[in-house]
Design an enzyme around this catalytic site. Structure first.
Site, PDB file in Angstrom:
ATOM      1  CD  GLN A  54      37.142  -4.372  -5.521  1.00  0.00           C
ATOM      2  OE1 GLN A  54      37.480  -4.860  -6.583  1.00  0.00           O
ATOM      3  NE2 GLN A  54      37.630  -4.764  -4.366  1.00  0.00           N
TER       4      GLN A  54
ATOM      5  CG  HIS B 139      27.407  -6.229  -6.465  1.00  0.00           C
ATOM      6  ND1 HIS B 139      27.486  -4.954  -6.966  1.00  0.00           N
ATOM      7  CD2 HIS B 139      26.098  -6.539  -6.467  1.00  0.00           C
ATOM      8  CE1 HIS B 139      26.278  -4.526  -7.255  1.00  0.00           C
ATOM      9  NE2 HIS B 139      25.416  -5.469  -6.968  1.00  0.00           N
TER      10      HIS B 139
ATOM     11  CD  GLN C  83      33.272  10.074   3.694  1.00  0.00           C
ATOM     12  OE1 GLN C  83      34.448  10.117   4.035  1.00  0.00           O
ATOM     13  NE2 GLN C  83      32.493  11.124   3.711  1.00  0.00           N
TER      14      GLN C  83
ATOM     15  CD  GLU D  23      33.499  -0.191 -32.459  1.00  0.00           C
ATOM     16  OE1 GLU D  23      33.880   0.871 -32.989  1.00  0.00           O
ATOM     17  OE2 GLU D  23      32.585  -0.888 -32.918  1.00  0.00           O
TER      18      GLU D  23
END
Lengths: 146, 43
Positions: free
Chosen positions: A62, A64, A3, A89
């Site tokens: 994170q 992976h 979870q 931007e």
């Protein structure tokens, strides 16, 4: 799935859907009322799409593990690439639509004079060069702290 | 006229960012689903 992995991904997926809804709505209105009529929404979109992109890529790295950070996967390249948009931007234009001056200065209440003082002070802060101010410092400015 | 191009480019850039965000979420979900930790899957 764990979870601790699941919840952030579910949240990011929700945010993707939210940004997509605003994107489609804005694109539709640009088609109907002209491209330059939706400047404020585009500013909001730019701010949040770039922020969300960086958040999602950070989370992907994170999830992976060490491999996400390597060049085996595209994430670090994309993160670097899209992190730049938050630099180039954001300060120039994209925050203008999401700034308090835009929220309060161009909306009904300020125009009618109820919040005229706040709007004027926000405008002064922007002219002086502090740039778009977050809500917290706007309240401080209104209390006379700056 | 110039404003039109600026706006079009900026919404295009936002859409690109959103696409990358969605891609990375999907890739993370896919990876986490097939990942095996200590001999068993993460779910």
């Amino acid at each position: 799935m764990n979870q601790a992995i699941q919840f952030p991904l579910a949240e990011l997926h929700t945010q993707c859907e939210m940004v997509r809804a605003l994107l489609y709505k804005t694109a539709d209105l640009m088609d109907k009322r002209g491209a330059s009529s939706q400047a404020e929404q585009i500013a909001m979109l730019n701010l949040w799409a770039n922020r969300l992109c960086c958040d999602a890529l950070d989370r992907a790295i994170q999830v992976h593990g060490g491999m996400g950070y390597s060049r085996e996967y595209p994430f670090e390249h994309l993160y670097r690439h899209h992190r730049r948009y938050r630099i180039t931007e954001a300060p120039k234009r994209s925050r203008r639509g999401a700034s308090p001056a835009s929220c309060f200065g161009t909306m009904g209440a300020a125009r009618e004079g109820t919040h005229e003082r706040t709007a004027r002070r926000v405008k002064i802060i922007e002219i002086v060069g502090l740039g778009p101010v977050p809500f917290g410092s706007m309240l401080l400015a209104d209390m006379g702290a700056t | 006229m110039a404003l039109r191009f600026i706006n079009e480019n900026r919404i295009r850039q936002a859409a690109a960012s959103l696409g990358v965000a969605q891609m990375s979420v999907n890739a993370s979900v896919q990876y986490a689903q097939k990942r095996i930790m200590r001999g068993k899957r993460w779910r």
